[in-house]
Structure formats: structure tokens, C-alpha cells
Design a protein around this motif. Structure first.
Motif, PDB file in Angstrom:
ATOM      1  N   VAL A  77       0.839  -1.202   0.000  1.00  0.00           N
ATOM      2  CA  VAL A  77       0.000   0.000   0.000  1.00  0.00           C
ATOM      3  C   VAL A  77       0.873   1.251   0.000  1.00  0.00           C
ATOM      4  O   VAL A  77       2.063   1.195   0.324  1.00  0.00           O
ATOM      5  CB  VAL A  77      -0.939   0.021   1.232  1.00  0.00           C
ATOM      6  CG1 VAL A  77      -2.024  -1.040   1.109  1.00  0.00           C
ATOM      7  CG2 VAL A  77      -0.142  -0.175   2.518  1.00  0.00           C
ATOM      8  N   ASP A  78       0.268   2.368  -0.342  1.00  0.00           N
ATOM      9  CA  ASP A  78       0.962   3.654  -0.319  1.00  0.00           C
ATOM     10  C   ASP A  78       0.533   4.458   0.901  1.00  0.00           C
ATOM     11  O   ASP A  78      -0.655   4.494   1.247  1.00  0.00           O
ATOM     12  CB  ASP A  78       0.655   4.459  -1.581  1.00  0.00           C
ATOM     13  CG  ASP A  78       1.282   3.856  -2.824  1.00  0.00           C
ATOM     14  OD1 ASP A  78       2.367   3.260  -2.695  1.00  0.00           O
ATOM     15  OD2 ASP A  78       0.685   3.956  -3.913  1.00  0.00           O
ATOM     16  N   ILE A  79       1.483   5.106   1.536  1.00  0.00           N
ATOM     17  CA  ILE A  79       1.188   6.000   2.656  1.00  0.00           C
ATOM     18  C   ILE A  79       0.785   7.355   2.086  1.00  0.00           C
ATOM     19  O   ILE A  79       1.434   7.874   1.178  1.00  0.00           O
ATOM     20  CB  ILE A  79       2.412   6.138   3.566  1.00  0.00           C
ATOM     21  CG1 ILE A  79       2.714   4.781   4.226  1.00  0.00           C
ATOM     22  CG2 ILE A  79       2.192   7.204   4.633  1.00  0.00           C
ATOM     23  CD1 ILE A  79       4.044   4.729   4.942  1.00  0.00           C
ATOM     24  N   ILE A  80      -0.314   7.906   2.591  1.00  0.00           N
ATOM     25  CA  ILE A  80      -0.791   9.201   2.121  1.00  0.00           C
ATOM     26  C   ILE A  80      -0.755  10.194   3.277  1.00  0.00           C
ATOM     27  O   ILE A  80      -0.703   9.808   4.451  1.00  0.00           O
ATOM     28  CB  ILE A  80      -2.221   9.104   1.538  1.00  0.00           C
ATOM     29  CG1 ILE A  80      -3.216   8.604   2.597  1.00  0.00           C
ATOM     30  CG2 ILE A  80      -2.234   8.201   0.318  1.00  0.00           C
ATOM     31  CD1 ILE A  80      -4.665   8.584   2.110  1.00  0.00           C
ATOM     32  N   SER A  81      -0.781  11.478   2.947  1.00  0.00           N
ATOM     33  CA  SER A  81      -0.744  12.503   3.990  1.00  0.00           C
ATOM     34  C   SER A  81      -2.041  12.498   4.788  1.00  0.00           C
ATOM     35  O   SER A  81      -3.097  12.077   4.299  1.00  0.00           O
ATOM     36  CB  SER A  81      -0.536  13.880   3.367  1.00  0.00           C
ATOM     37  OG  SER A  81      -1.688  14.282   2.641  1.00  0.00           O
ATOM     38  N   ASN A  82      -1.975  12.991   6.005  1.00  0.00           N
ATOM     39  CA  ASN A  82      -3.172  13.049   6.840  1.00  0.00           C
ATOM     40  C   ASN A  82      -4.230  13.985   6.267  1.00  0.00           C
ATOM     41  O   ASN A  82      -5.438  13.742   6.405  1.00  0.00           O
ATOM     42  CB  ASN A  82      -2.795  13.470   8.257  1.00  0.00           C
ATOM     43  CG  ASN A  82      -2.169  12.329   9.038  1.00  0.00           C
ATOM     44  OD1 ASN A  82      -1.814  11.291   8.470  1.00  0.00           O
ATOM     45  ND2 ASN A  82      -2.011  12.502  10.340  1.00  0.00           N
ATOM     46  N   ASP A  83      -3.802  15.055   5.609  1.00  0.00           N
ATOM     47  CA  ASP A  83      -4.765  15.958   4.974  1.00  0.00           C
ATOM     48  C   ASP A  83      -5.505  15.242   3.851  1.00  0.00           C
ATOM     49  O   ASP A  83      -6.730  15.371   3.717  1.00  0.00           O
ATOM     50  CB  ASP A  83      -4.044  17.183   4.422  1.00  0.00           C
ATOM     51  CG  ASP A  83      -3.570  18.130   5.520  1.00  0.00           C
ATOM     52  OD1 ASP A  83      -4.068  18.002   6.656  1.00  0.00           O
ATOM     53  OD2 ASP A  83      -2.697  18.969   5.245  1.00  0.00           O
ATOM     54  N   GLN A  84      -4.779  14.522   3.032  1.00  0.00           N
ATOM     55  CA  GLN A  84      -5.416  13.771   1.945  1.00  0.00           C
ATOM     56  C   GLN A  84      -6.330  12.698   2.511  1.00  0.00           C
ATOM     57  O   GLN A  84      -7.434  12.469   1.988  1.00  0.00           O
ATOM     58  CB  GLN A  84      -4.337  13.133   1.068  1.00  0.00           C
ATOM     59  CG  GLN A  84      -4.877  12.367  -0.138  1.00  0.00           C
ATOM     60  CD  GLN A  84      -3.758  11.737  -0.964  1.00  0.00           C
ATOM     61  OE1 GLN A  84      -2.569  11.975  -0.713  1.00  0.00           O
ATOM     62  NE2 GLN A  84      -4.133  10.928  -1.941  1.00  0.00           N
ATOM     63  N   CYS A  85      -5.899  12.068   3.584  1.00  0.00           N
ATOM     64  CA  CYS A  85      -6.708  11.040   4.237  1.00  0.00           C
ATOM     65  C   CYS A  85      -8.029  11.634   4.725  1.00  0.00           C
ATOM     66  O   CYS A  85      -9.107  11.064   4.514  1.00  0.00           O
ATOM     67  CB  CYS A  85      -5.920  10.449   5.398  1.00  0.00           C
ATOM     68  SG  CYS A  85      -6.723   9.093   6.277  1.00  0.00           S
ATOM     69  N   ALA A  86      -7.960  12.795   5.371  1.00  0.00           N
ATOM     70  CA  ALA A  86      -9.166  13.450   5.883  1.00  0.00           C
ATOM     71  C   ALA A  86     -10.105  13.836   4.738  1.00  0.00           C
ATOM     72  O   ALA A  86     -11.335  13.718   4.857  1.00  0.00           O
ATOM     73  CB  ALA A  86      -8.787  14.671   6.704  1.00  0.00           C
ATOM     74  N   SER A 102     -15.162  15.216   8.650  1.00  0.00           N
ATOM     75  CA  SER A 102     -13.987  14.578   9.243  1.00  0.00           C
ATOM     76  C   SER A 102     -13.331  15.527  10.218  1.00  0.00           C
ATOM     77  O   SER A 102     -13.231  16.723   9.964  1.00  0.00           O
ATOM     78  CB  SER A 102     -12.976  14.168   8.178  1.00  0.00           C
ATOM     79  OG  SER A 102     -11.810  13.651   8.783  1.00  0.00           O
ATOM     80  N   GLU A 103     -12.887  14.976  11.330  1.00  0.00           N
ATOM     81  CA  GLU A 103     -12.043  15.720  12.248  1.00  0.00           C
ATOM     82  C   GLU A 103     -10.589  15.528  11.829  1.00  0.00           C
ATOM     83  O   GLU A 103     -10.249  14.541  11.184  1.00  0.00           O
ATOM     84  CB  GLU A 103     -12.258  15.211  13.675  1.00  0.00           C
ATOM     85  CG  GLU A 103     -13.687  15.364  14.170  1.00  0.00           C
ATOM     86  CD  GLU A 103     -13.897  14.670  15.501  1.00  0.00           C
ATOM     87  OE1 GLU A 103     -12.902  14.153  16.057  1.00  0.00           O
ATOM     88  OE2 GLU A 103     -15.036  14.633  15.981  1.00  0.00           O
ATOM     89  N   PRO A 104      -9.714  16.465  12.166  1.00  0.00           N
ATOM     90  CA  PRO A 104      -8.300  16.303  11.800  1.00  0.00           C
ATOM     91  C   PRO A 104      -7.715  15.034  12.416  1.00  0.00           C
ATOM     92  O   PRO A 104      -8.027  14.681  13.553  1.00  0.00           O
ATOM     93  CB  PRO A 104      -7.640  17.553  12.372  1.00  0.00           C
ATOM     94  CG  PRO A 104      -8.758  18.541  12.556  1.00  0.00           C
ATOM     95  CD  PRO A 104      -9.974  17.724  12.872  1.00  0.00           C
ATOM     96  N   LEU A 105      -6.870  14.358  11.662  1.00  0.00           N
ATOM     97  CA  LEU A 105      -6.173  13.200  12.192  1.00  0.00           C
ATOM     98  C   LEU A 105      -4.995  13.659  13.036  1.00  0.00           C
ATOM     99  O   LEU A 105      -4.379  14.685  12.759  1.00  0.00           O
ATOM    100  CB  LEU A 105      -5.671  12.320  11.049  1.00  0.00           C
ATOM    101  CG  LEU A 105      -6.764  11.589  10.265  1.00  0.00           C
ATOM    102  CD1 LEU A 105      -6.217  11.125   8.928  1.00  0.00           C
ATOM    103  CD2 LEU A 105      -7.290  10.414  11.059  1.00  0.00           C
ATOM    104  N   ASP A 106      -4.699  12.906  14.069  1.00  0.00           N
ATOM    105  CA  ASP A 106      -3.594  13.256  14.946  1.00  0.00           C
ATOM    106  C   ASP A 106      -2.270  12.988  14.237  1.00  0.00           C
ATOM    107  O   ASP A 106      -2.165  12.089  13.392  1.00  0.00           O
ATOM    108  CB  ASP A 106      -3.677  12.423  16.227  1.00  0.00           C
ATOM    109  CG  ASP A 106      -2.716  12.903  17.289  1.00  0.00           C
ATOM    110  OD1 ASP A 106      -3.064  13.845  18.008  1.00  0.00           O
ATOM    111  OD2 ASP A 106      -1.620  12.335  17.389  1.00  0.00           O
TER     112      ASP A 106
END
Length: 585
Positions: A197-206, A216-220
Motif C-alpha cells: 500500500v501507499d502511505i498518504i498525507s493526513n490531509d489527503q486522508c481526511a 472529518s475531524e483532523p487526524l492526529d
């Protein structure tokens, strides 16, 4: 079995913690997503693991009478400690009686010679993990489990490497587990599954979570996400398992959206680099004050790790050249003569080795139930299953265990060329006095539990003929200190230097000049000159001295500070022991 899980309260622990509260980060049904056909909702896209592909992977199981049921994953980080998710362990802190750990298995149904089962003896859950289980998307989803007795390390059961505290994480990674491969067929797979799998940024994830559930709440910052674009996702039973990048565990599988793998929903893991200091501070899971003190110091990167081991465990000689417990005519330390500037006291004159330049060079590591594997000495591969090193490197067999890492250039790497093997047995000369005295017979023959696979990166060195004499230029390699300075640290990259053989009579003269103490050399020792202020140093012990592809010496001892005087370096003469080596292979 499923009915039993429900009755035992495993809704949150065994099944990705699906809460009743409609939280964005909960495992609830995704609205208006493209539901794939049942056969295409496999979490791992049909990737079955191979035997020993993930030797750090373990299964957490509830055991009752004559059956066991898998409920979470985990990873082995030492012979006696498992890393998993707090959501898997929180319910068992006060009751470990029925929890067992299965390691070395490819199939959950197998009972083979490679599989091992241990009972959980204690749990440590992160102190900030919320007591209320409904908050399954919380940070701090990390826990340690101590097993008793420790696992027997083998090719099927090996600890994973931990990252540095605060290390960046990006790029591709792999996760593995026995979780559901579909939300439409609620059975655990028999064979261990994995996915790249590819790791994505938390912003992209949200942003993706917003597109799926509307908010969505911000990810820690202590959480990381992996892409679900190919409808790949973790699922029930995968939680607690490892997310690994180049052999280093960067995540603990934590949570995702349900149904698993029927949308582009990302999977969320606890970011291990955010918790390495916490792991190290709690690693011993005991109240032994000395052990706890040692643990915290060992992983304080502001202090050279091996120097602390020297101080606290008293193994200065093993790590260096035998400067402790010297009961011999040989000098233990140099007096203050011709001390060079710091930049000129490098053991190897700044020579970084190239990839595959020394395919016979191995790293000998030491560990026990409380200490993760740490580089101790060097060594050389002389066959697919045998390694040469110094006898004094084996002085602490009663206090821990050894393994061998081959095919590496950088001590911190774990790549496709890296191979790790447990030391199965070893042979020392009958006349070796033991301990860490400076003495002849400083040679050891190590046997590995499983032969190395010979490649361009892992290949044995040739042995000399019995009693062969060497002269002229030779080459020595190792990961020992590059300076005798008090603040020296081990180099990450393998170092080497070309140096000249020094006749033993000249060697004795230079030893006397450097230390003020006369002492004869045994004929089974050979020397290299230190007149260019080149010397082997702490951590080089056991490493090979080579000429034209033949190993003539094993780093044994020298005088400190390394490279700061004309003191020569002393080696065990391999040709004195060629027949002994062959007789004991």
C-alpha cells in the motif's frame, strides 16, 4: 466461535472496535459508495504470504480449553515482547489468563515445527488510551504484551526492526494479517494475507473520509494513513498488526471504515515513530530498577549506546579489543603520546564501503529478554552456515543470545539483500581461557540455525592454507568506532581501510613505544601498522583482515585511544587455525 466472541465482549477488540456512536472515524457503514461484488472485496487482493515472509507477525488468540480463536494481530519486537494496538489489549490488562500468542505460523490452523505458542504474562497499554472503548479512533492506540517464556528465535520467528523516534514516514509499505478478506464472508482466512500500500498525507486522508462520510475531524500527527484507492483495506482481525517499510515497522494497524475494502476508504495506523521512546521506556515490563535504568539510557540517542553497555554491563573488552580484565603481559591503554587532532583520529580514514564490496562481512548482534538486538562485533561468512569471529565476542552467551545479519551496508537498513540468522551453536578452541582476557586462541566458529542464501550481497570468504604467511598490504572492514575520542559513535555505513602487515618483532617495539609496557606477541597473532594512525577500534572485534580475497586475520585487540598513536592493531592469525576450522565445520 462467533457467538463466543460476542459473549466475551470482543465487539470492540476483535472487530475493529465498531462503536455505537456515529463518529466519523468509526467503523460504520459508508454511505453511497460503490459496493464491489463480494469476490472483489478482499482486503489483501488475494496476496497470500509465503512461509517465513513475515517472521515478526503474530496472532493474538483467546484460548479456552482445547480451542483458540484469533482476534487481533501483533508483531514481535524482542524474544519476549509483542507490539499491538491498545484496542486489542485494554480489556486484558487485569486478566491475561486466556490470552496466547502464536508466532512462526503461516496458517492459523497449522501446528508445525516452525510455530510457537506462548501465554501472555502482562500487558502495558498507553496511559493516554481512553478508558471508554467507544472512542476507537483515538490516538495512543498502542500496547505491549510480555510473553513467558520467551520465544525461541528462528528463521520463522524473528523480531521486527523499530524506527527512530520521530522518523518521517512516506512512500510504500506492507501490512499483513489474518483479518477478514471480505465483509460478506465473515471467516478469517487460514493463510496469512498481506498487501502493498501507499502511505498518504493526513490531509489527503481526511479529504477522502469527508468524501465518504460527509465530515472529518483532523487526524492526529501520531496516526498515519494508507491509500484505499485499489479497494484495499484492513479489516476485522487485522488490528494490532504491523505496517512495515523496508523491514522497519512504521505503523500498528488501528482502524478504518466498514464495509472493508468496498470503497476508496483509507486505513489508519498508529505511527510507531511517535512512540519509540515510550516503547523503550516500557520494554522490560518489570520493576527491576537497574534494568529500567539501562533501558532508558540505551535508547537515549544523545549518548553512544554501546558505551552505556560497556559501563553498565562491563563488556568493554568484548566491544573493543580486550581492555578489561587484562591479566597478561599485553598493554591495556596508551599513554598520552602524539595525540592527533580529532578529525585525524578516524580508524578508517573516512572510507565508506560500497554496496556488495564486502559480501562476506557480517554483523554479530547480542540481545536478551530486556535488550533489543544491538551490534556487538563483526564477523565473516566462510560458508552458507558458518561464521568466523573472535572468541571474546562470545563472552556473554549466558546473559543473552546472538544473531547474525548479512547483506547489509548500513547497520540501520533492512532491505531485500538483508538476511538475518540466529546463532544455533558455536565452537571455541580448547585452550581459549574464556571471558575477555587478551590471549591467543581468540577465534570462534559460529553455526547458524538456517543456512544463508548465497547472493552477490551474501557470499563466503576464502580461508588460507594451514600455516600460510601473509605480508604486504591487506584490507580490514568493520562498523567499529571511527575515533578514539570520548564522544565517538558507531558509523552507520560499513568502513574499511588498506593497511600494511607489520612483522611481529616490529609490532612489539611499537607496542612498547605506545604504551611504555613491553610484551611479546604470540606467533598465532599478526599485526598491522599504526604508523599512519590507522587502527581498528571498539566494535571491529571479530571482523576480517583480507588479502586478495583470502582471510588472514580476525580483529582481536589493540591500544586506545584508537588511531591516536602509532600503536598497531593485533589480529588472530587465521592460518594457524585452518585445520581446526575445517575439522569443526
Amino acid at each position: 466461535m462467533k457467538f463466543l466472541v460476542i459473549l466475551l465482549g470482543f465487539v470492540c477488540t476483535a472487530a475493529l472496535a465498531a462503536p455505537n456512536a456515529p463518529k466519523v472515524h468509526s467503523f460504520r457503514k459508508i454511505k453511497d459508495t460503490e459496493i464491489l461484488p463480494s469476490e472483489e472485496t478482499r482486503v489483501t487482493r488475494g496476496q497470500r504470504a509465503a512461509r517465513n515472509q513475515f517472521p515478526y507477525q503474530v496472532s493474538l488468540q483467546w484460548a479456552e480449553d482445547d480451542f483458540s480463536i484469533h482476534f487481533c494481530g501483533g508483531s514481535l519486537i524482542s524474544a519476549s515482547v509483542v507490539l499491538t494496538a491498545a484496542s486489542c489489549a485494554a480489556d486484558f490488562v487485569d486478566n491475561t489468563r486466556n490470552i496466547s500468542i502464536l508466532a512462526g505460523a503461516l496458517s492459523l490452523n497449522e501446528s508445525s515445527s516452525s510455530s510457537q505458542r506462548r501465554l501472555a504474562s502482562s500487558f502495558i497499554v498507553h496511559e493516554n488510551w481512553p478508558v471508554v472503548s467507544e472512542t476507537s479512533d483515538s490516538p495512543f492506540d498502542i500496547a505491549l504484551i510480555k510473553v513467558n517464556p520467551p520465544f525461541d528465535l528462528s528463521s520463522s520467528v524473528q523480531p521486527v526492526v523499530l524506527p527512530s523516534q520521530g522518523a518521517d514516514v512516506s512512500g510504500s509499505a506492507v501490512y499483513s494479517g489474518w483479518g477478514y478478506t471480505s465483509d460478506s464472508d465473515y471467516d478469517y482466512p487460514s493463510i496469512l494475507q498481506y498487501a502493498d500500500v501507499d502511505i498518504i498525507s493526513n490531509d489527503q486522508c481526511a479529504d477522502v473520509l469527508v468524501s465518504l462520510v460527509g465530515s472529518s475531524e483532523p487526524l492526529d500527527d501520531s496516526q498515519i494513513c494508507t491509500d484505499g484507492e485499489q479497494n484495499v483495506a484492513i479489516c476485522t482481525g487485522d488490528v494490532g498488526g504491523p505496517l512495515v517499510q523496508n523491514g522497519v515497522q512504521v505503523g500498528v494497524l488501528s482502524w478504518g471504515l466498514s464495509p472493508c475494502g468496498v470503497s476508496i476508504a483509507p486505513s489508519v495506523s498508529t505511527k510507531v515513530p511517535s512512540y519509540v521512546n515510550w516503547i523503550n521506556a516500557n520494554l522490560f515490563l518489570s520493576k527491576n530498577v537497574l534494568s529500567l535504568f539501562l533501558t532508558k539510557l540505551l535508547y537515549n540517542r544523545s549518548v553512544p549506546m554501546m558505551k552505556l553497555v560497556v559501563v553498565l554491563l562491563g563488556i568493554a573488552c568484548v566491544l573493543g579489543h580486550g581492555t578489561a580484565n587484562v591479566d597478561s603481559p599485553y598493554p591495556a591503554y596508551a599513554r598520552d603520546i602524539e595525540i592527533l587532532e580529532f578529525d585525524d583520529t578516524r580508524v578508517t580514514k573516512g572510507q565508506n564501503a560500497a554496496r556488495n564490496q564486502f559480501p562476506y562481512q557480517v554483523s554479530l548482534r547480542w540481545f536478551n529478554d530486556s535488550v533489543l538486538p544491538i551490534p556487538l562485533c563483526g564477523g565473516s561468512l566462510i560458508s552458507a552456515s558458518a561464521v568466523l569471529t573472535a572468541a571474546h565476542c562470545m563472552a556473554y552467551d549466558d546473559e543473552g543470545s546472538y544473531d547474525i545479519v548479512a547483506g547489509i551496508l548500513d547497520q540501520s537498513e533492512n532491505t531485500s539483500t538483508t538476511q538475518r540468522r540466529s546463532v544455533n551453536s558455536y565452537v571455541l578452541p580448547d585452550d581459549w581461557p574464556g571471558g575477555n582476557f587478551i590471549s591467543p586462541y581468540d577465534i570462534a566458529l559460529l553455526k547458524v540455525a538456517l543456512p544463508f542464501i548465497l547472493t552477490y550481497s551474501v557470499h563466503p570468504i576464502l580461508l588460507p592454507q594451514q600455516d600460510a604467511v601473509v605480508s604486504g598490504s591487506v584490507i580490514v572492514s568493520g562498523w567499529g568506532y571511527t575515533s578514539g575520542s570520548g564522544d565517538a559513535e558507531f558509523p552507520s555505513i560499513l568502513q574499511y581501510v588498506n593497511v600494511d602487515i607489520l612483522p611481529n618483532d616490529k609490532c612489539a617495539e611499537d607496542l612498547t613505544t605506545a604504551s611504555g609496557t613491553p610484551g611479546a606477541l604470540d606467533d598465532s597473532m599478526i599485526c598491522t601498522t599504526g604508523r599512519q594512525n590507522v587502527a581498528t577500534c571498539g566494535g571491529d572485534s571479530g571482523s576480517p583482515l583480507v588479502q586478495n580475497g583470502v582471510q588472514y586475520g580476525i580483529v582481536s585487540w589493540g591500544i586506545g585511544p584508537c588511531g591516536s598513536t602509532i600503536a598497531p592493531s593485533i589480529y588472530t592469525r587465521v592460518s594457524n587455525y585452518t585445520n581446526w576450522i575445517k575439522a569443526n565445520l
